[in-house]
Design a protein around this motif. Structure first.
Motif, PDB file in Angstrom:
ATOM      1  N   GLN A  67       0.884  -1.174   0.000  1.00 17.47           N
ATOM      2  CA  GLN A  67       0.000   0.000   0.000  1.00 17.47           C
ATOM      3  C   GLN A  67       0.915   1.215   0.000  1.00 17.47           C
ATOM      4  OE1 GLN A  67      -2.617  -1.052   3.332  1.00 17.47           O
ATOM      5  NE2 GLN A  67      -3.995  -2.077   1.890  1.00 17.47           N
ATOM      6  N   TYR A  68       1.162   1.726  -1.197  1.00 16.40           N
ATOM      7  CA  TYR A  68       2.261   2.675  -1.360  1.00 16.40           C
ATOM      8  C   TYR A  68       1.956   4.091  -0.903  1.00 16.40           C
ATOM      9  CZ  TYR A  68       7.005   2.537  -2.911  1.00 16.40           C
ATOM     10  OH  TYR A  68       8.361   2.476  -2.900  1.00 16.40           O
ATOM     11  N   ASN A  69       0.886   4.642  -1.461  1.00 15.44           N
ATOM     12  CA  ASN A  69       0.633   6.059  -1.175  1.00 15.44           C
ATOM     13  C   ASN A  69      -0.859   6.336  -1.303  1.00 15.44           C
ATOM     14  OD1 ASN A  69       0.437   9.002  -1.532  1.00 15.44           O
ATOM     15  ND2 ASN A  69       2.669   8.915  -1.604  1.00 15.44           N
ATOM     16  N   SER A  70      -1.458   6.899  -0.235  1.00 19.54           N
ATOM     17  CA  SER A  70      -2.901   7.174  -0.293  1.00 19.54           C
ATOM     18  C   SER A  70      -3.176   8.661  -0.126  1.00 19.54           C
ATOM     19  CB  SER A  70      -3.637   6.368   0.784  1.00 19.54           C
ATOM     20  OG  SER A  70      -3.179   6.759   2.070  1.00 19.54           O
ATOM     21  N   ALA A  71      -2.221   9.504  -0.527  1.00 15.00           N
ATOM     22  CA  ALA A  71      -2.414  10.950  -0.340  1.00 15.00           C
ATOM     23  C   ALA A  71      -3.601  11.476  -1.144  1.00 15.00           C
ATOM     24  CB  ALA A  71      -1.137  11.702  -0.726  1.00 15.00           C
ATOM     25  N   ILE A  72      -3.816  10.930  -2.355  1.00 20.03           N
ATOM     26  CA  ILE A  72      -4.892  11.525  -3.167  1.00 20.03           C
ATOM     27  C   ILE A  72      -6.114  10.615  -3.317  1.00 20.03           C
ATOM     28  CG2 ILE A  72      -3.282  13.001  -4.456  1.00 20.03           C
ATOM     29  CD1 ILE A  72      -3.642  11.086  -6.848  1.00 20.03           C
ATOM     30  N   GLY A  73      -6.080   9.425  -2.707  1.00 16.63           N
ATOM     31  CA  GLY A  73      -7.233   8.531  -2.793  1.00 16.63           C
ATOM     32  C   GLY A  73      -6.877   7.166  -2.238  1.00 16.63           C
ATOM     33  N   PRO A  74      -7.864   6.241  -2.190  1.00 15.37           N
ATOM     34  CA  PRO A  74      -7.564   4.881  -1.716  1.00 15.37           C
ATOM     35  C   PRO A  74      -6.474   4.237  -2.577  1.00 15.37           C
ATOM     36  CG  PRO A  74      -9.863   5.074  -2.467  1.00 15.37           C
ATOM     37  CD  PRO A  74      -9.245   6.414  -2.637  1.00 15.37           C
ATOM     38  N   TYR A  75      -5.684   3.350  -1.973  1.00 16.82           N
ATOM     39  CA  TYR A  75      -4.670   2.633  -2.755  1.00 16.82           C
ATOM     40  C   TYR A  75      -5.370   1.950  -3.919  1.00 16.82           C
ATOM     41  CZ  TYR A  75      -2.636   2.958   1.935  1.00 16.82           C
ATOM     42  OH  TYR A  75      -2.217   3.397   3.156  1.00 16.82           O
ATOM     43  N   LYS A  76      -4.710   1.947  -5.063  1.00 20.23           N
ATOM     44  CA  LYS A  76      -5.323   1.318  -6.250  1.00 20.23           C
ATOM     45  C   LYS A  76      -4.210   0.764  -7.120  1.00 20.23           C
ATOM     46  CE  LYS A  76      -8.739   0.603  -9.184  1.00 20.23           C
ATOM     47  NZ  LYS A  76      -8.394  -0.829  -9.110  1.00 20.23           N
ATOM     48  N   GLY A  77      -4.344  -0.489  -7.525  1.00 21.95           N
ATOM     49  CA  GLY A  77      -3.347  -1.136  -8.384  1.00 21.95           C
ATOM     50  C   GLY A  77      -3.598  -2.628  -8.383  1.00 21.95           C
ATOM     51  N   GLY A  78      -3.074  -3.311  -9.384  1.00 22.64           N
ATOM     52  CA  GLY A  78      -3.419  -4.704  -9.610  1.00 22.64           C
ATOM     53  C   GLY A  78      -2.729  -5.712  -8.720  1.00 22.64           C
ATOM     54  N   PHE A  79      -3.172  -6.959  -8.893  1.00 20.99           N
ATOM     55  CA  PHE A  79      -2.492  -8.137  -8.343  1.00 20.99           C
ATOM     56  C   PHE A  79      -1.749  -8.801  -9.497  1.00 20.99           C
ATOM     57  CE2 PHE A  79      -6.235  -8.842  -5.209  1.00 20.99           C
ATOM     58  CZ  PHE A  79      -5.559  -8.229  -4.173  1.00 20.99           C
ATOM     59  N   ARG A  80      -0.525  -9.212  -9.265  1.00 21.57           N
ATOM     60  CA  ARG A  80       0.225  -9.997 -10.256  1.00 21.57           C
ATOM     61  C   ARG A  80       0.474 -11.389  -9.695  1.00 21.57           C
ATOM     62  NH1 ARG A  80       5.553  -7.944 -13.511  1.00 21.57           N
ATOM     63  NH2 ARG A  80       3.968  -6.459 -14.195  1.00 21.57           N
ATOM     64  N   PHE A  81       0.104 -12.413 -10.471  1.00 24.23           N
ATOM     65  CA  PHE A  81       0.430 -13.796 -10.101  1.00 24.23           C
ATOM     66  C   PHE A  81       1.474 -14.307 -11.091  1.00 24.23           C
ATOM     67  CE2 PHE A  81      -4.142 -14.795  -8.290  1.00 24.23           C
ATOM     68  CZ  PHE A  81      -3.903 -13.940  -7.223  1.00 24.23           C
ATOM     69  N   HIS A  82       2.699 -14.420 -10.650  1.00 22.49           N
ATOM     70  CA  HIS A  82       3.785 -14.849 -11.540  1.00 22.49           C
ATOM     71  C   HIS A  82       4.926 -15.330 -10.648  1.00 22.49           C
ATOM     72  CE1 HIS A  82       6.929 -14.540 -14.695  1.00 22.49           C
ATOM     73  NE2 HIS A  82       5.926 -14.705 -15.527  1.00 22.49           N
ATOM     74  N   PRO A  83       5.652 -16.391 -11.078  1.00 24.82           N
ATOM     75  CA  PRO A  83       6.716 -16.921 -10.207  1.00 24.82           C
ATOM     76  C   PRO A  83       7.812 -15.916  -9.860  1.00 24.82           C
ATOM     77  CG  PRO A  83       6.624 -18.095 -12.333  1.00 24.82           C
ATOM     78  CD  PRO A  83       5.427 -17.217 -12.268  1.00 24.82           C
ATOM     79  N   THR A  84       7.951 -14.839 -10.645  1.00 23.12           N
ATOM     80  CA  THR A  84       9.009 -13.848 -10.359  1.00 23.12           C
ATOM     81  C   THR A  84       8.586 -12.820  -9.302  1.00 23.12           C
ATOM     82  OG1 THR A  84       8.201 -12.503 -12.182  1.00 23.12           O
ATOM     83  CG2 THR A  84      10.045 -13.989 -12.674  1.00 23.12           C
ATOM     84  N   VAL A  85       7.345 -12.902  -8.815  1.00 22.47           N
ATOM     85  CA  VAL A  85       6.868 -11.890  -7.863  1.00 22.47           C
ATOM     86  C   VAL A  85       7.611 -11.998  -6.518  1.00 22.47           C
ATOM     87  CG1 VAL A  85       4.885 -11.257  -6.400  1.00 22.47           C
ATOM     88  CG2 VAL A  85       4.591 -11.494  -8.867  1.00 22.47           C
ATOM     89  N   TYR A  86       8.157 -10.880  -6.087  1.00 20.94           N
ATOM     90  CA  TYR A  86       8.738 -10.743  -4.754  1.00 20.94           C
ATOM     91  C   TYR A  86       8.577  -9.276  -4.372  1.00 20.94           C
ATOM     92  CZ  TYR A  86      12.983  -8.335  -6.285  1.00 20.94           C
ATOM     93  OH  TYR A  86      13.855  -7.392  -6.785  1.00 20.94           O
ATOM     94  N   LEU A  87       8.961  -8.931  -3.167  1.00 23.05           N
ATOM     95  CA  LEU A  87       8.678  -7.589  -2.671  1.00 23.05           C
ATOM     96  C   LEU A  87       9.255  -6.475  -3.554  1.00 23.05           C
ATOM     97  CD1 LEU A  87       7.196  -6.104  -0.522  1.00 23.05           C
ATOM     98  CD2 LEU A  87       9.193  -6.313   0.973  1.00 23.05           C
ATOM     99  N   GLY A  88      10.497  -6.655  -4.033  1.00 24.73           N
ATOM    100  CA  GLY A  88      11.138  -5.605  -4.840  1.00 24.73           C
ATOM    101  C   GLY A  88      10.373  -5.326  -6.119  1.00 24.73           C
ATOM    102  N   LEU A  89       9.818  -6.367  -6.726  1.00 28.95           N
ATOM    103  CA  LEU A  89       9.053  -6.197  -7.964  1.00 28.95           C
ATOM    104  C   LEU A  89       7.763  -5.426  -7.685  1.00 28.95           C
ATOM    105  CD1 LEU A  89       9.367  -7.438 -10.955  1.00 28.95           C
ATOM    106  CD2 LEU A  89       7.451  -8.847 -10.282  1.00 28.95           C
ATOM    107  N   LEU A  90       7.094  -5.778  -6.583  1.00 28.42           N
ATOM    108  CA  LEU A  90       5.832  -5.110  -6.258  1.00 28.42           C
ATOM    109  C   LEU A  90       6.064  -3.675  -5.794  1.00 28.42           C
ATOM    110  CD1 LEU A  90       3.973  -8.075  -4.553  1.00 28.42           C
ATOM    111  CD2 LEU A  90       3.703  -7.221  -6.885  1.00 28.42           C
ATOM    112  N   LYS A  91       7.223  -3.414  -5.189  1.00 28.76           N
ATOM    113  CA  LYS A  91       7.529  -2.025  -4.806  1.00 28.76           C
ATOM    114  C   LYS A  91       7.740  -1.170  -6.052  1.00 28.76           C
ATOM    115  CE  LYS A  91      10.214  -0.869  -1.402  1.00 28.76           C
ATOM    116  NZ  LYS A  91      11.443  -0.936  -0.562  1.00 28.76           N
ATOM    117  N   PHE A  92       8.433  -1.736  -7.050  1.00 29.71           N
ATOM    118  CA  PHE A  92       8.586  -0.989  -8.315  1.00 29.71           C
ATOM    119  C   PHE A  92       7.210  -0.681  -8.897  1.00 29.71           C
ATOM    120  CE2 PHE A  92       8.389  -3.632 -12.432  1.00 29.71           C
ATOM    121  CZ  PHE A  92       7.986  -2.589 -13.248  1.00 29.71           C
TER     122      PHE A  92
END
Ligand code: NDP
Length: 448
Positions: free
Chosen positions: A81-106
């Protein structure tokens, strides 16, 4: 780079040295913010850069599920949940074997600026899992989605965080996720997930929105050089949601769509894709869940195993698959074949050295956070329809999507010009998105 900005970047490297995709995304944004930080000292006083690179909250959890043999499998689930300054958090879910925290932070970091560019009230977030839907039965995907939502439900809500799809999460997965959310919460009709199907809360044109939006943005870039899609050879990578609808819109505008690909290889379609071929790809990828090599076989087309479309050469390139899928060598091949525009449909598909080369050579280049924002913008329209208990027609939603993409183009174009780099959409989009979020954070004080 300015010393202050460099110190912020260095702190990212020091704190999370292994998150290389996040480093890349943060550097790309930070590098372009120098003139803003200079012009508006208030941002430095309020430590906006230090705060904006840090997610507000990160959730990580275990996802146990049962495979077709009744065996227990365990994956990891995340929500950033990156930034909610201008509204509720919004963004997709990715299901892929390469998913880890660094990828989702990008992805969550990019999403924050992208959502700001749409002008809709949406903050930035991203989530997902290292679960790989490829080769799984529908029942296995369903079991996984239910288990994932058993934990995720407590962190999301129409006023808190509104997830959607991304790689590996399409209409099927959103259906299973929404079913679990409904059961647990005993509610229906809230805009808690977007990308829902038509008839159970979804919006017309949401499936098409990212691909169409990318082409609309590219159309606006081309107009600045008195060009259009008609008769152009268009290279598209990927064959998933974004690629499919970028291809459809480019064909509608009279372009020759000359490639599709997947993670196994690329197909060359020298005479351009026909409607019949497009229908075949839709069935192959969305129903049979097959490989693009089967499409090449069916139509007797050249297939390059492990290849990328860029080697085929063309007038317009639309990378619509994944991050870092177009490198400097690919950029050189595209430039020598006379490419005039590159429109990112995927998130960060172009490596930094390839991007610099395009900018240096004056190729029209749109960063994903501007040109693929049509997806999340239409998710915003889905939320509005859910709140108002309304359903707009396809024509109405498409008209609004088109208007939003024209507006994002104009904003990025004007901002680049204002900050002394006309035609640099990367700088224009980064600064415009940043300013909106940063101003909100300043207005709300240190807690924002
Ligand atoms: P899909 O899962 O529908 O399709 C992804 C496509 O990319 C597939 O053809 C897949 O091939 C290919 N692909 C995935 N990983 C790789 C890889 N490592 N190398 C080569 N090809 C690969 O995803 P979407 O179309 O939804 O997303 C595509 C991109 O667009 C992503 O970057 C996503 O973040 C971005 N995006 C999507 C939005 C949306 O609304 N869906 C909104 C904004 C951005 P295979 O099947 O072999 O894995």
């Amino acid at each position: 780079m300015d010393k202050y900005i460099e110190s912020v970047y260095q702190s990212i490297l020091d704190k999370d040295p292994l998150q290389k995709e996040f480093h890349q995304a943060a550097l790309e944004v930070l590098e372009t913010l120098e003139p803003v930080i200079e012009k508006y000292p208030v941002f430095k006083e309020h430590k906006i850069l230090e705060r904006i690179v840090e997610p507000e909250r990160i959730i990580q959890f275990r996802v146990p599920w049962k495979d077709k043999n009744g065996e227990i499998q365990i994956n990891r689930g995340y929500r950033v949940q990156y930034n909610s300054a201008i509204g509720p958090y919004k963004g997709g879910f990715r299901f892929h074997p390469t998913v880890y925290l660094g990828l989702l932070k990008f992805l969550g970091f990019e999403q924050t600026f992208k959502n700001a560019l749409t002008t809709l009230p949406m903050g930035g977030g991203k989530g997902g899992s290292d679960f790989d839907p490829h080769g799984k039965t529908d029942a296995e995907v369903e079991s996984f989605c239910h288990s994932f939502m058993m934990e995720m439900y407590r962190h999301i809500g129409q006023f808190t965080d509104v997830p959607a799809g991304d790689i590996g999460v399409g209409g099927r997965e959103i259906g299973y996720l929404y079913a679990a959310y409904r059961k647990i919460r005993n509610v229906h009709g809230t805009g808690v997930l977007t990308g829902k199907g038509w008839g159970w809360g979804g919006s017309r044109i949401r499936p098409q929105a990212t691909g169409y939006g990318n082409v609309y943005f590219c159309q606006e870039m081309l107009k600045t050089k008195d060009e259009d899609f008609k008769g152009k050879k268009v290279l598209i990578s990927g064959s998933g949601n974004v690629a499919q609808y970028a291809a459809e819109k480019a064909m509608q505008l009279g372009a020759k769509v000359a490639s599709m690909s997947d993670s196994s290889g690329a197909v060359h379609i020298p005479d351009g894709m026909t409607k019949e071929m497009w229908d075949y790809v839709m069935e192959l990828k969305n129903v049979k869940r097959g490989r693009i090599s089967e499409f090449a076989e069916k139509y007797n087309l050249e297939y390059v195993k492990g290849g990328r479309p860029w080697q085929f050469g063309g007038d317009i390139a639309l990378p619509c698959a994944t991050q870092n899928e177009l490198d400097k060598k690919d950029a050189e091949a595209l430039i020598s074949s006379g490419v005039i525009a590159v429109g990112e449909g995927a998130n960060m598909p172009t490596t930094p050295d390839a991007m610099s080369l395009f900018l240096e050579k004056g190729i029209l280049f749109s960063p994903g956070k501007a040109s693929n924002a049509g997806g999340v913008a239409t998710s915003g329209l889905e939320m509005s329809q859910n709140s108002g208990r309304l359903f707009w027609s396809a024509e109405e939603v498409d008209k609004q999507l088109h208007g939003i993409m024209v507006n994002i183009h104009q904003t990025a174009y004007d901002t680049a010009k204002e900050f002394g780099q006309p035609g640099n959409y990367v700088l224009g989009a980064n600064i415009a998105g940043f300013m909106k979020v940063a101003n909100a954070m300043v207005a709300m004080g240190y807690l924002a």
